[in-house]
Scaffold this motif. Sequence first.
Motif, PDB file in Angstrom:
ATOM      1  N   SER A  55     -60.968 -20.582  70.570  1.00 41.64           N
ATOM      2  CA  SER A  55     -62.166 -19.745  70.511  1.00 41.64           C
ATOM      3  C   SER A  55     -61.904 -18.528  69.640  1.00 41.64           C
ATOM      4  N   THR A  56     -62.893 -18.173  68.817  1.00 39.08           N
ATOM      5  CA  THR A  56     -62.817 -16.959  68.011  1.00 39.08           C
ATOM      6  C   THR A  56     -63.783 -15.929  68.586  1.00 39.08           C
ATOM      7  N   HIS A  57     -63.272 -14.745  68.887  1.00 42.38           N
ATOM      8  CA  HIS A  57     -64.056 -13.662  69.482  1.00 42.38           C
ATOM      9  C   HIS A  57     -64.353 -12.619  68.398  1.00 42.38           C
ATOM     10  N   PHE A  58     -65.622 -12.298  68.208  1.00 38.15           N
ATOM     11  CA  PHE A  58     -66.021 -11.296  67.234  1.00 38.15           C
ATOM     12  C   PHE A  58     -66.481 -10.039  67.962  1.00 38.15           C
ATOM     13  N   LYS A  59     -65.873  -8.915  67.629  1.00 38.00           N
ATOM     14  CA  LYS A  59     -66.208  -7.620  68.224  1.00 38.00           C
ATOM     15  C   LYS A  59     -66.367  -6.609  67.101  1.00 38.00           C
ATOM     16  N   GLY A  60     -67.619  -6.441  66.655  1.00 33.80           N
ATOM     17  CA  GLY A  60     -67.859  -5.585  65.513  1.00 33.80           C
ATOM     18  C   GLY A  60     -67.243  -6.176  64.262  1.00 33.80           C
ATOM     19  N   VAL A  61     -66.416  -5.390  63.582  1.00 36.27           N
ATOM     20  CA  VAL A  61     -65.795  -5.871  62.345  1.00 36.27           C
ATOM     21  C   VAL A  61     -64.487  -6.595  62.615  1.00 36.27           C
TER      22      VAL A  61
END
Length: 248
Positions: free
Chosen positions: A15-21
Amino acid sequence: MSRVLIAGESWVTQSTHFKGVDSFTTSSYVVGVEPLRRALESRGHEVVHLPAHLVPAGFPGDAAALAEYDVVVLSDIGANSLQLAPEVFEQARPGTDRIAVLRGWVGDGGGLLMIGGYLSFTGFEAKAAYRNTLLHEVLPVELLPEDDRVELPAGARADVTGPDHPALGGVDGDWPLLLGYNRVRPRPGADVLATLNGDPLVAVGGHGSGRSAVFTSDCSPHWAPTPFCEEWDGYAKVFGGLVEWLAG
């Protein structure tokens, strides 16, 4: 007591988690075989589990290796994993046709069970691809050429058509809901013991001196919810009955 090899029923999720940039990746390893393992061991069978990521290098490659088992179970593991050993896929060297070996082992008296899933039968986007292999002729059902999954988000109950057949292990009463299956067609001469949504759910047949069977739904989530695979006393009867019938 029978010795049973279960190949498949494990997976790795990334899983790839995106948090802002920013972003980061996590991975997890999941084993789905435990309900089936517990059910078979509760009936006295010895279970050997070959996880999916070990199948390409570790699946038995000759009749002598298969002879250590009475029944082989393929569950949610595609044909590529059996056919493409590392020396074949990575090194372009001829190797053993393990599906041909498995077909011969069944014909000589072995027992084969295929359980449904996204990488069983024809499978998700036809990626399981057993229709294109020699194992197709061993199964008691005919496979579709296209994606064969049927999702049943509201659930459906099995219709038992062969309640007295020993391969069902004496199970009685209503079965818990199932949430999907692989659609197949019955092969002439095979016995369809249960259907789901009008299609074969449990079917059995012979191949040479051996036997084969299919359970076209799942043995663990997501198609087999908790009431089916963890809480229903019929689960061990059905899968135990299949293994015991296959072992002769």
